[in-house]
Motif scaffolding. Structure first.
Motif, PDB file in Angstrom:
ATOM      1  N   HIS A 151      34.955  44.302  27.904  1.00  0.00           N
ATOM      2  CA  HIS A 151      35.904  43.200  27.981  1.00  0.00           C
ATOM      3  C   HIS A 151      35.691  42.392  29.265  1.00  0.00           C
ATOM      4  N   VAL A 152      36.115  41.155  29.235  1.00  0.00           N
ATOM      5  CA  VAL A 152      35.939  40.279  30.381  1.00  0.00           C
ATOM      6  C   VAL A 152      36.641  40.869  31.618  1.00  0.00           C
ATOM      7  N   ASP A 153      35.953  40.777  32.733  1.00  0.00           N
ATOM      8  CA  ASP A 153      36.480  41.225  34.038  1.00  0.00           C
ATOM      9  C   ASP A 153      36.635  42.738  34.167  1.00  0.00           C
TER      10      ASP A 153
ATOM     11  N   ALA B  70      32.373  50.306  40.607  1.00  0.00           N
ATOM     12  CA  ALA B  70      31.292  49.400  41.010  1.00  0.00           C
ATOM     13  C   ALA B  70      31.482  49.004  42.461  1.00  0.00           C
ATOM     14  N   THR B  71      32.737  48.912  42.873  1.00  0.00           N
ATOM     15  CA  THR B  71      33.014  48.513  44.251  1.00  0.00           C
ATOM     16  C   THR B  71      32.538  49.575  45.228  1.00  0.00           C
TER      17      THR B  71
ATOM     18  N   GLY C 179      34.179  44.592  34.797  1.00  0.00           N
ATOM     19  CA  GLY C 179      33.255  45.019  35.853  1.00  0.00           C
ATOM     20  C   GLY C 179      31.816  45.199  35.433  1.00  0.00           C
ATOM     21  N   LYS C 180      31.400  44.540  34.363  1.00  0.00           N
ATOM     22  CA  LYS C 180      30.014  44.682  33.889  1.00  0.00           C
ATOM     23  C   LYS C 180      29.021  44.207  34.953  1.00  0.00           C
ATOM     24  N   THR C 181      29.257  42.972  35.433  1.00  0.00           N
ATOM     25  CA  THR C 181      28.325  42.408  36.408  1.00  0.00           C
ATOM     26  C   THR C 181      28.282  43.259  37.668  1.00  0.00           C
ATOM     27  N   SER C 182      29.450  43.647  38.134  1.00  0.00           N
ATOM     28  CA  SER C 182      29.504  44.448  39.363  1.00  0.00           C
ATOM     29  C   SER C 182      28.757  45.763  39.176  1.00  0.00           C
TER      30      SER C 182
ATOM     31  N   GLY D 241      29.857  38.991  28.339  1.00  0.00           N
ATOM     32  CA  GLY D 241      30.896  39.891  27.847  1.00  0.00           C
ATOM     33  C   GLY D 241      32.066  39.281  27.118  1.00  0.00           C
TER      34      GLY D 241
ATOM     35  N   ASN E 215      35.349  52.217  34.436  1.00  0.00           N
ATOM     36  CA  ASN E 215      35.159  51.554  35.726  1.00  0.00           C
ATOM     37  C   ASN E 215      36.496  51.323  36.449  1.00  0.00           C
ATOM     38  N   LYS E 216      36.378  50.908  37.679  1.00  0.00           N
ATOM     39  CA  LYS E 216      37.533  50.638  38.552  1.00  0.00           C
ATOM     40  C   LYS E 216      38.368  51.903  38.730  1.00  0.00           C
TER      41      LYS E 216
ATOM     42  N   THR F 261      33.380  55.466  36.940  1.00  0.00           N
ATOM     43  CA  THR F 261      32.606  54.694  37.921  1.00  0.00           C
ATOM     44  C   THR F 261      33.503  53.768  38.735  1.00  0.00           C
TER      45      THR F 261
ATOM     46  N   ASP G 220      38.546  53.489  41.197  1.00  0.00           N
ATOM     47  CA  ASP G 220      39.116  53.496  42.553  1.00  0.00           C
ATOM     48  C   ASP G 220      40.495  52.849  42.603  1.00  0.00           C
ATOM     49  N   THR G 221      40.889  52.153  41.587  1.00  0.00           N
ATOM     50  CA  THR G 221      42.155  51.414  41.640  1.00  0.00           C
ATOM     51  C   THR G 221      43.351  52.352  41.480  1.00  0.00           C
TER      52      THR G 221
HETATM   53  N1  LIG Z   1      38.509  47.694  42.380  1.00  0.00           N
HETATM   54  C1  LIG Z   1      37.454  47.465  41.637  1.00  0.00           C
HETATM   55  N2  LIG Z   1      37.192  46.212  41.310  1.00  0.00           N
HETATM   56  C2  LIG Z   1      36.115  46.003  40.549  1.00  0.00           C
HETATM   57  C3  LIG Z   1      35.281  47.018  40.100  1.00  0.00           C
HETATM   58  N3  LIG Z   1      34.297  46.469  39.343  1.00  0.00           N
HETATM   59  C4  LIG Z   1      34.527  45.169  39.325  1.00  0.00           C
HETATM   60  N4  LIG Z   1      35.607  44.868  40.033  1.00  0.00           N
HETATM   61  C5  LIG Z   1      36.179  43.553  40.210  1.00  0.00           C
HETATM   62  O1  LIG Z   1      36.588  43.060  38.956  1.00  0.00           O
HETATM   63  C6  LIG Z   1      36.346  41.670  38.888  1.00  0.00           C
HETATM   64  C7  LIG Z   1      35.484  41.366  37.700  1.00  0.00           C
HETATM   65  O2  LIG Z   1      34.251  41.951  37.838  1.00  0.00           O
HETATM   66  P1  LIG Z   1      32.961  41.460  37.088  1.00  0.00           P
HETATM   67  O3  LIG Z   1      31.865  42.361  37.440  1.00  0.00           O
HETATM   68  O4  LIG Z   1      32.775  40.027  37.304  1.00  0.00           O
HETATM   69  O5  LIG Z   1      33.441  41.706  35.636  1.00  0.00           O
HETATM   70  P2  LIG Z   1      32.645  41.335  34.325  1.00  0.00           P
HETATM   71  O6  LIG Z   1      33.050  42.317  33.284  1.00  0.00           O
HETATM   72  O7  LIG Z   1      31.219  41.220  34.617  1.00  0.00           O
HETATM   73  O8  LIG Z   1      33.262  39.934  33.978  1.00  0.00           O
HETATM   74  P3  LIG Z   1      32.614  38.808  33.037  1.00  0.00           P
HETATM   75  O9  LIG Z   1      31.203  38.664  33.451  1.00  0.00           O
HETATM   76  O10 LIG Z   1      33.453  37.627  33.292  1.00  0.00           O
HETATM   77  O11 LIG Z   1      32.752  39.320  31.643  1.00  0.00           O
HETATM   78  C8  LIG Z   1      35.686  41.287  40.164  1.00  0.00           C
HETATM   79  O12 LIG Z   1      36.646  40.762  41.035  1.00  0.00           O
HETATM   80  C9  LIG Z   1      35.162  42.566  40.712  1.00  0.00           C
HETATM   81  O13 LIG Z   1      35.119  42.597  42.109  1.00  0.00           O
HETATM   82  C10 LIG Z   1      35.606  48.340  40.497  1.00  0.00           C
HETATM   83  O14 LIG Z   1      34.949  49.315  40.151  1.00  0.00           O
HETATM   84  N5  LIG Z   1      36.713  48.490  41.258  1.00  0.00           N
END
Ligand SMILES: Nc1nc2c(ncn2[C@@H]2O[C@H](COP(=O)(O)OP(=O)(O)OP(=O)(O)O)[C@@H](O)[C@H]2O)c(=O)[nH]1
Length: 925
Positions: free
Chosen positions: A424-426, A568-569, A428-431, A477, A528-529, A566, A531-532
């Protein structure tokens, strides 16, 4: 100066008839090319059509016995035109003779045109006595009828204003007659046409010399086609025997004979009927012949028509399918792809016009040469109870693919897995991918990974110290990108599904699961995330539950889905994830042939300044080298250069390698396969065939976008479509946009992508959009000022975007604007009709008592209800009076007078409901 080419609808307007009637008439007459109201009617034909539809009974004059055939003017005449007709009707004198004289004339006046004229002159004086009164009565049953006979002599206009005042309705009464008196020349036409009516008569007497030629047909029957003929001949022989040559020639297999046989076949059914009569005894013969004659004449309007039919039948006979058409016999028919309308017609015997008509009703515009899809062809066939067996054509590309599949592996070795990250969007795929790239041990050695290829190789050192490589496909995504994801899933061995611990399973997550499952690709979840603060045990359990619900039962729960926590941060779980991927890949025992020519798939393609068409590909088998011949979809060429995912030029590449390569002549589509071929000729052959198939498909869809067809399409169905031309910088965007836009509509409104291509907006795009009433959507591309100027001139809307959601939002709004608004009503008052006054010159006025709310004069509609049943609604309030004054509103408990606009059927006891109509623009959500 008369117009050169009229359209059917113009002619229809001129004649005051419906276009359909002209089209139907032309079809019945075998006039080619008149298929709809936009068809062009040449001058000569227009004259003929005028003759058919002229209100003077010309058709009736043409031949005596044909009166039933062509056009019932009273039926087809548009009501609006009736008045015009009335003006000219006061000439019963001319109408009558035609009808009276019809039957006797034809038999006598056979030989030439010349003798006909005197006949007409003779006819005229006799006529009025018999027919005129009848005509007048028919049209005007009123007592004024006796006044009519004088009318024709004097033009109606001179009656003048006095006449209008005193006898206002008189001209209306004199309906029937036509223009004949004013156009006496028409009578001349009766001559030649009468002659042909008589023609069948001498043939009528049966001359049974001998009985039929046996079931097999005539003596010359025997060939396949002859057999078919034989069947027909048998029918003929029953009625007339082989006297007319049916038994003999019909059986012949030769072309000429076959034609004649077919022609006779046309007569066969009628004769067949009279044959039965014939067999009942000689006394029935003349009656049978008379019946036959009637039947023939009913289906005929004259010699030319018959002649045209004969010619047409000959034409079809020449192709051979008239003899045993499936449309007549039903059953199975084999046909090879690609199927054209012409081909389908040939194979089945269904007329091309009927196929086109059928498709038109389905919203598909096609011409005789259009290629149609297998499904469409099957639907057509089903309509005629024909079972269509479509032999799929093996394309050149399929042949090449088959060769690759069957080739002997040269150097088979384990290969790295190809992984797609979905989610899903956001979430954390890219990260996550960034983190993975950072973990790449090779990054420091030979330059960082770039993302521009759409895929990259990551080398990771495992716990055992061994270097493991994983190829990641970089797919976007959001929901809108599902097409590409679906492609990605097909290309990949494993899917990493990213689910944010603070958000859980979302709609796109579920869709991603579906894509992976459809591609039968194992899924590894990256939770993912982690750590939150929201990543509590409870939330995690909840997410596990959600995943299990969708078939991903976690291994922690005894299931089979690996879930790696995981961040990513913080970099948590990345190594573990890579290890699991490696382990899963081992389980899959992935191998590839590292030798032999390469094959792979296009991830992305675009046109680059200076480099021409470039394709980003993933090599899946074999080796590709600079200089290799290559084909990919419509594109072919010789590899000029190759760049890998680290922006390095490479001379060759093996399996699981993402590459950008140039040297191809066109931009292929994302998802197209590519193959290295042994020669440029072979590559070209495959590409050209691909283009031809594409061309055929475009041809079929192109016919949808002419202005003429557009009008027809809109007239044909209720679907309103927003037509668009999409231009974008890369092929992937086009696919994404196309799929998003096409998904957007509903039953009422749809988006039709007429054309899409990589590159700037061109004059051609504008012309296409102009011709098809489409808008142009540019994504990351622009139009030159010159193109903009043309667009302005032609009022073509060009919209360019840099953000995909802006584009889709705009289109959505456009679609919503095309939706019929939601309508609701708000009742403002009710009144009970106490008494109805009928006022001369005004109509019915209801004397009412307002029983509820307020009666309003403006901005309301009124509904009349009688005994609980709505008699009429959506009427305006023409007048609202309180005593004698016109008022805007009347409150409950007050009496008033209401005149409902254009409605006089008011009765005491009726209830008038006053209501406001509220229209709300609908949305697509
Ligand atoms: N706390 C935390 N934040 C994360 C993590 N992974 C990604 N983020 C945050 O989540 C937000 C979205 O991350 P992206 O990697 O852009 O997410 P995405 O799924 O690639 O989003 P799209 O490419 O738009 O689909 C960013 O602000 C990241 O910094 C994580 O593991 N922990």
């Amino acid at each position: 100066m008369p117009p050169k080419n009229l359209r059917v609808h113009q002619l229809a307007k001129e004649l005051g008839v419906n276009s359909k009637v002209i089209v139907a008439k032309c079809e019945a007459e075998g006039v080619p090319g008149i298929t709809n109201h936009m068809s062009v009617v040449k001058l000569g034909l227009a004259a003929t059509v005028r003759e058919w539809f002229s209100g003077d009974g010309a058709d009736a004059e043409h031949n005596a016995v044909e009166t039933a055939a062509p056009v019932d003017l009273e039926k087809v005449r548009k009501p609006a035109k009736r008045k015009a007709a009335k003006k000219k009707t006061e000439e019963p004198v001319e109408e009558a003779p035609v009808a009276v004289e019809e039957k006797p004339v034809p038999k006598k006046k056979r030989p030439t045109r010349k003798p006909v004229e005197p006949i007409v002159e003779l006819e005229a004086p006799e006529a009025p006595a018999e027919e005129a009164p009848a005509e007048v009565e028919a049209a005007a049953p009123a007592p004024e009828a006796p006044a009519e006979p004088e009318a024709p002599v004097e033009p109606p206009k001179p009656a003048g204003p006095a006449g209008v005042q005193n006898v206002p309705d008189r001209p209306d009464v004199v309906k029937p007659a036509g223009e004949q008196l004013e156009t006496p020349k028409k009578a001349k036409l009766s001559g030649p046409k009468v002659i042909r009516v008589e023609k069948p008569e001498p043939d009528a007497a049966p001359r049974p010399r001998r009985t039929g030629g046996g079931p097999g047909g005539g003596p010359r029957g025997g060939r396949d086609s002859g057999g078919g003929m034989g069947g027909q001949v048998e029918g003929i022989s029953r009625s007339r025997g082989p006297v007319r040559g049916g038994g003999v020639r019909g059986g012949g297999g030769g072309g000429g004979d076959e034609q004649r046989g077919n022609k006779r076949r046309g007569m066969n059914t009628r004769r067949g009927r009279s044959a039965d009569a014939l067999l009942t005894g000689p006394t029935q013969l003349s009656k049978a012949d008379a019946d036959e004659l009637d039947a023939r004449l009913k289906g005929s309007t004259g010699y030319m028509k018959q002649r045209r039919r004969d010619l047409r039948n000959k034409g079809t006979a020449a192709t051979g399918f008239q003899a045993q058409t499936a449309v007549q016999t039903g059953g199975k028919v084999e046909i090879e792809e690609p199927i054209t309308i012409k081909g389908l017609s040939s194979a089945t015997g269904i007329k091309t016009a009927q196929i086109i008509k059928f498709l038109f009703k389905q919203g598909v515009m096609a011409t005789v040469n259009s290629a149609i899809g297998t499904e469409a062809a099957m639907e057509v066939a089903m309509e005629y109870d024909i079972e269509l067996e479509v032999k799929e054509l093996e394309t050149a590309e399929e042949k090449v693919e088959k060769q690759f599949a069957e080739r002997e592996k040269v150097d088979e070795q384990p290969r790295p897995p190809v992984v797609t990250v979905l989610g899903h969007v956001d979430h954390g795929k890219t990260s996550l991918l960034d983190r993975i790239r950072q973990a790449d041990v090779a990054a420091h050695e030979d330059g960082g990974i770039t993302q521009h290829v759409g895929a990259y190789r990551v080398s990771v050192e495992g716990n055992d110290g061994a270097k493991k490589t994983v190829v990641f496909l970089d797919t976007p995504g959001h929901e809108a990108f599902s097409t590409m994801r679906a492609r990605g899933a097909r290309m990949t061995d494993l899917v990493v599904l990213v689910v944010a611990a603070d958000d859980g399973v979302m709609p796109t997550t579920i869709e991603a699961i579906a894509h992976a499952k459809a591609a039968e690709v194992p899924i590894i979840v990256a939770l993912n995330k982690i750590d939150t603060p929201q990543a509590t045990d409870e939330n995690i359990r909840k997410i596990y539950g959600q995943l299990a619900e969708h078939g991903l039962n976690p291994t922690d729960w005894g299931g089979e889905t690996e879930i790696i926590k995981t961040s990513a941060t913080e970099g948590t779980g990345i190594t573990e994830l890579l290890e699991i991927l490696d382990y899963q890949a081992e389980l899959l025992e992935l191998t590839a042939d590292y030798g032999g020519p390469a094959r792979g798939t296009v991830i992305e393609a675009e046109m680059q300044t200076g480099r021409g068409s470039v394709a980003r590909v993933l090599v899946q088998d074999g080796q590709v080298k600079v200089g290799d011949f290559i084909v990919s979809g419509r594109a072919f060429g010789r590899v000029r250069d190759m760049i890998n995912d680290r922006d390095q030029s490479v001379a060759d590449a093996g399996p699981a390698t993402p590459l950008e390569l140039s040297g191809i002549d066109l931009v292929p589509d994302a998802g197209d396969k590519f193959f290295v071929t042994d020669s440029l000729k072979r590559a070209e052959e495959v590409a050209l065939q691909y283009r031809e198939t594409e061309r055929q498909q475009t041809l079929a869809s192109k016919t949808k976008v002419t202005l003429d067809n557009f009008a027809d399409a809109v007239a044909a169905g209720n679907i309103k479509d927003l037509r668009v031309v999409i231009k974008a910088d890369v092929q992937g965007s086009i696919e994404t946009l196309t799929s998003s836009l096409e998904k957007m509509g509903n039953d009422e409104v749809t988006v039709k992508v007429l054309h899409s291509a990589v590159g700037g907006i061109t004059e051609g795009d504008v012309l296409l959009a102009d011709a098809s009433d489409a808008i142009i959507l540019g994504f990351h591309v622009t139009a030159t000022p010159a193109v903009r100027e043309i667009a302005d001139e032609r009022k073509v809307d060009i919209r360019t975007y840099r953000v995909i959601y802006d584009l889709t939002d705009d289109v959505k709004k456009g679609l919503e604007g095309m939706l019929t608004p939601d309508r609701s009503e708000e009742e403002v008052g009710q009144a009970e009709v106490k008494e109805v006054f009928r006022i001369g010159g005004v109509g019915a006025v209801a004397g009412c008592l307002i029983t509820e709310g307020t009666a309003l004069k403006d901005d309301v509609k009124v509904r009349v209800s009688r005994d609980g049943v709505v008699v009429t609604d959506d009427r305006d309030v023409e007048s609202l009076r309180r005593v004698k004054d016109e008022v805007k509103r009347v409150q409950a408990g007050t009496e008033c007078g209401v005149r409902v606009a254009n409605f006089d059927d008011l009765k005491s006891g009726d209830v008038l409901i006053f209501y406001k109509v509220i229209e709300v623009q609908r949305t697509l959500d």
